[in-house]
Every structure is written in C-alpha cells, then in structure tokens.
Design a protein around this motif. Structure first.
Motif, short mmCIF file in Angstrom:
data_model
loop_
_atom_site.label_atom_id
_atom_site.label_comp_id
_atom_site.label_asym_id
_atom_site.label_seq_id
_atom_site.Cartn_x
_atom_site.Cartn_y
_atom_site.Cartn_z
N ALA A 7 98.17 89.99 31.99
CA ALA A 7 98.94 88.74 32.07
C ALA A 7 99.43 88.31 30.70
CB ALA A 7 98.07 87.64 32.69
N LEU A 8 98.57 88.41 29.69
CA LEU A 8 98.97 87.99 28.35
C LEU A 8 100.03 88.92 27.78
CD1 LEU A 8 98.29 85.71 26.47
CD2 LEU A 8 96.53 87.13 25.42
N ALA A 9 99.89 90.20 28.04
CA ALA A 9 100.90 91.16 27.58
C ALA A 9 102.25 90.89 28.24
CB ALA A 9 100.45 92.58 27.87
N ALA A 10 102.23 90.50 29.50
CA ALA A 10 103.48 90.17 30.18
C ALA A 10 104.16 88.97 29.53
CB ALA A 10 103.21 89.88 31.66
N TYR B 80 103.86 88.17 26.37
CA TYR B 80 104.40 88.67 25.11
C TYR B 80 105.68 89.47 25.32
CZ TYR B 80 99.86 87.65 22.88
OH TYR B 80 98.73 87.05 22.39
N ALA B 81 105.71 90.27 26.38
CA ALA B 81 106.78 91.25 26.55
C ALA B 81 108.05 90.67 27.14
CB ALA B 81 106.29 92.40 27.43
N TYR B 82 107.94 89.62 27.94
CA TYR B 82 109.12 89.17 28.69
C TYR B 82 109.67 87.83 28.23
CZ TYR B 82 108.37 93.11 31.73
OH TYR B 82 108.23 94.40 32.21
N VAL B 83 109.18 87.33 27.08
CA VAL B 83 109.81 86.16 26.48
C VAL B 83 111.11 86.61 25.83
CG1 VAL B 83 109.61 84.55 24.54
CG2 VAL B 83 107.73 84.83 26.15
N PRO B 84 112.20 85.83 25.90
CA PRO B 84 113.48 86.25 25.30
C PRO B 84 113.31 86.71 23.87
CG PRO B 84 113.77 84.24 26.55
CD PRO B 84 112.30 84.53 26.56
N ALA B 85 113.95 87.83 23.54
CA ALA B 85 113.74 88.46 22.25
C ALA B 85 114.97 88.45 21.36
CB ALA B 85 113.27 89.91 22.45
N ALA B 86 115.94 87.59 21.65
CA ALA B 86 117.14 87.54 20.81
C ALA B 86 116.77 87.11 19.40
CB ALA B 86 118.15 86.55 21.40
N ARG B 87 117.50 87.60 18.41
CA ARG B 87 117.15 87.35 17.02
C ARG B 87 117.07 85.85 16.71
NH1 ARG B 87 117.17 90.38 12.56
NH2 ARG B 87 118.05 92.14 13.73
N GLU B 88 117.99 85.09 17.23
CA GLU B 88 117.99 83.67 16.93
C GLU B 88 116.85 82.93 17.61
OE1 GLU B 88 120.31 85.29 18.50
OE2 GLU B 88 120.83 84.35 20.41
N GLN B 89 116.14 83.59 18.47
CA GLN B 89 115.05 82.93 19.19
C GLN B 89 113.68 83.36 18.69
OE1 GLN B 89 116.13 84.13 23.20
NE2 GLN B 89 117.03 82.13 23.61
N ASP B 90 113.61 84.06 17.54
CA ASP B 90 112.32 84.55 17.05
C ASP B 90 111.32 83.42 16.86
OD1 ASP B 90 113.41 87.36 15.00
OD2 ASP B 90 113.04 87.16 17.15
N GLY B 91 111.78 82.29 16.30
CA GLY B 91 110.86 81.18 16.07
C GLY B 91 110.33 80.63 17.38
N ARG B 92 111.21 80.45 18.35
CA ARG B 92 110.76 79.94 19.65
C ARG B 92 109.85 80.94 20.35
NH1 ARG B 92 114.64 78.99 24.78
NH2 ARG B 92 114.18 81.20 25.01
N ARG B 93 110.12 82.22 20.18
CA ARG B 93 109.29 83.24 20.82
C ARG B 93 107.86 83.18 20.29
NH1 ARG B 93 111.03 89.44 20.31
NH2 ARG B 93 110.98 88.86 18.12
N THR B 94 107.71 83.01 18.98
CA THR B 94 106.38 82.91 18.40
C THR B 94 105.61 81.73 18.97
OG1 THR B 94 107.11 83.96 16.34
CG2 THR B 94 105.09 82.65 16.24
N VAL B 95 106.30 80.60 19.11
CA VAL B 95 105.66 79.41 19.67
C VAL B 95 105.23 79.66 21.11
CG1 VAL B 95 106.03 77.01 20.34
CG2 VAL B 95 106.87 77.82 18.13
N VAL C 145 101.82 97.37 30.62
CA VAL C 145 102.89 96.38 30.71
C VAL C 145 103.93 96.60 29.62
CG1 VAL C 145 103.43 93.92 30.47
CG2 VAL C 145 101.46 94.64 31.83
N ILE C 146 103.46 96.83 28.40
CA ILE C 146 104.38 97.00 27.27
C ILE C 146 105.15 98.32 27.40
CG2 ILE C 146 104.46 97.38 24.78
CD1 ILE C 146 102.22 95.27 24.58
N ALA C 147 104.48 99.36 27.87
CA ALA C 147 105.18 100.63 28.06
C ALA C 147 106.30 100.48 29.08
CB ALA C 147 104.19 101.71 28.51
N LYS C 148 106.03 99.78 30.17
CA LYS C 148 107.08 99.56 31.17
C LYS C 148 108.21 98.71 30.60
CE LYS C 148 106.89 100.84 34.79
NZ LYS C 148 107.34 102.14 35.35
N ARG C 149 107.86 97.71 29.79
CA ARG C 149 108.89 96.84 29.21
C ARG C 149 109.79 97.62 28.26
NH1 ARG C 149 112.60 94.43 27.99
NH2 ARG C 149 112.83 92.25 27.33
#
Length: 303
Positions: A253-256, A258-273, A210-214
């Motif tokens: 499923a879990l890797a997906a 991790y991989a497809y949550v928005p990764a914009a810099r300003e969203q790092d905190g939300r991504r971790t949550v 999953v991560i390789a494809k992402r």
C-alpha cells in the motif's frame, strides 16, 4: 577639481577578500577582483567563492524517478543489516532478551489466564523491537536459517529499492511494514508470540512488485519469490502468517502511494509532501488499530 598628474603611478587592484593581495583577474559573474586562492574554475574564466556557492544553491539536485535523492551507496540497507546482526549476537549472549522484546500482545498461561506484560500492558516497543530479533541457533526447525534468509533478502532487494525510493522513503517503508506485521498479529492472535524481520521483508517484496509494475519492469522473479514464501508461510508450522501478510499489505500500500503520485517535474515539492503524508497516515492507522484492540482486551480482562 583634482586630477591625477600624467605619469603618476596608479593603485594596483586587490582581491576583494584579501585586500593585501594584488590581482588583475575578475570574477566572470560579479566582476570583482579575485586572487588565486579565491578563484574557482568556471565554464568561461573564473568565479569567486561566493558566486560559486550561490550558484550551487540554485542547481537542481538530481532525483530518482520517485523523488528521492540519488545515492550510490544504500546506507540504510547496510545499517539495517548491521542492526539485525548485532541484535542477534546480543540475544545469543543474553537469551532473555527474546522474551523481553519479542512481539506478544498478552501473556497467557496454559489455563488461559492473562498475566501482566505485552503490548496490551503498555509495552508498545515490542511492535518494533521484535523485528530485530530472530530465532536462536537452537530454535527448533528454523535456527540460524531464520536470520540468514531475512538478511539475504534484505541484501538482495534492499539496495534496489533504496536507490529507487531514496533513503527516507525506504526506511519508512521498512519500519512501517515491520509494524504492520506486528499489528496484524496483535489483532488476530494477541497471545501469539513472534520475532523476526520477516514482516518488513514481505513489505519489501510487496513494494518491489508494485514499483516494478509501475516502471514496466520484469516482475516474474519477485512474484515467484513471493508466492514461494507465502506457500511456506501457510504450510510450515510455527510461522506467524499474520506478520508476513501484515507486512506485505502495508509495504504494498505504501509503495503504491509512492509510485502513483503525479511525478511531473514542477510537482516534485508536492509529491514529497504527499509521500510524507502517506507514511504518516499509515502510522496513524496502525496506532489506532492497536489502541482499539488494547481497549477491547482491557474490557475482556476486566470481566
């Protein structure tokens, strides 16, 4: 009005942290006097200890592409390998450990009667402890190759995933994949017995794909390895396909998530949550499945 007499000696400035030390050097940030022990090199001049500490708090720590902290040493991978090896040594010295901690939902005799023991009898720890046990050296057609292959796969794939995901995402993925394999076995064949880290390893296989494809990275190698192991899983007798497939599904499923949550810099905190929430949701789902199956088995044995 008092005025200093011309030619009178002036009081020498002292370090703000060491008042007994004279100094004429000021911190370029707060402008306080600092002695050599309190000086820290800066881009221009020197800064005091407190200003350096405060500046470090505001410096953004480097993150991996999926939000994990950058680490050169895959300590979780090495720890997991060590735990598996230690468990293997322990089960060789005390063979009864396998029966006490292997994955089994219910114990049944050759006549089909259910006996106390197993996950259905409250021994939920078996869902995880089984992932740290392996076939003993005299364990039929597998023997020591069981742990050797699993640890080789963990050694090869683990560090790459851990460096990309970060420590806590990686260990969450590993343990939930192991749990997913045990849960699927419990749902499909509660009387079936299994040991081994294979469920977790298949979870790493799925996550790697999953991560390789992402990341648009080559995935041919992991696809070949995954297909080969699935063929072995369904053609070689004595292998718990439920454990392998369950781990693969959970890891992918879990890797997906991790991989497809928005990764914009300003969203790092939300991504971790969101990543933490994905892991928690997967755990709740697996626990709920175990609870439902246990309730079903309790109703069957009560008849």
């Amino acid at each position: 009005m008092n005025a200093q007499a011309p030619g009178a000696p002036t009081e020498a400035p002292t370090c703000y942290r060491h008042p007994d030390r004279e100094t004429y050097v000021r911190c370029t940030r707060c402008d306080r006097y600092i002695c050599p022990d309190c000086m820290r090199d800066a881009a221009v001049g020197h800064q005091c200890v407190e200003c350096v500490r405060e500046g470090n708090r505001t410096v953004r720590q480097p993150r991996t592409v999926f939000g994990g902290q950058v680490s050169a040493t895959p300590v979780i991978t090495y720890t997991l390998i060590a735990l598996n090896v230690l468990a293997y040594v322990a089960q060789i010295s005390r063979p009864r450990l396998v029966g006490e901690f292997m994955m089994v939902g219910v114990f049944t005799d050759r006549f089909g009667f259910v006996h106390p023991g197993g996950v259905a009898d409250g021994e939920w720890y078996r869902l995880i402890t089984a992932a740290f046990l392996h076939s003993p050296p005299d364990g039929g057609s597998f023997g020591i190759t069981h742990i050797l292959f699993n640890m080789w796969a963990l050694w090869v794939i683990g560090p790459q995933l851990e460096r990309v995901l970060g420590h806590w995402r990686f260990i969450t993925l590993y343990l939930l994949s192991a749990l997913g394999g045990s849960v699927l076995l419990y749902l499909v064949d509660p009387a079936g017995a299994a040991v081994g880290a294979s469920g977790a390893i298949f979870g790493l296989f799925g996550a790697f794909f999953v991560i390789a494809k992402r990341m648009n990275a080559p995935a041919g190698g992991i696809v070949f390895l995954l297909v080969l192991n699935l063929v072995i899983t369904f053609t070689v007798p004595g292998i718990s396909w439920e454990g392998h497939v369950g781990g693969l599904l959970v890891g992918g499923a879990l890797a997906a998530a991790y991989a497809y949550v928005p990764a914009a810099r300003e969203q790092d905190g939300r991504r971790t949550v969101l990543h933490a929430a994905a892991g928690a949701a997967m755990l709740v789902l697996l626990v709920a499945l175990v609870v439902v199956k246990t309730s079903q088995l309790a109703g069957m044995t009560a008849l």
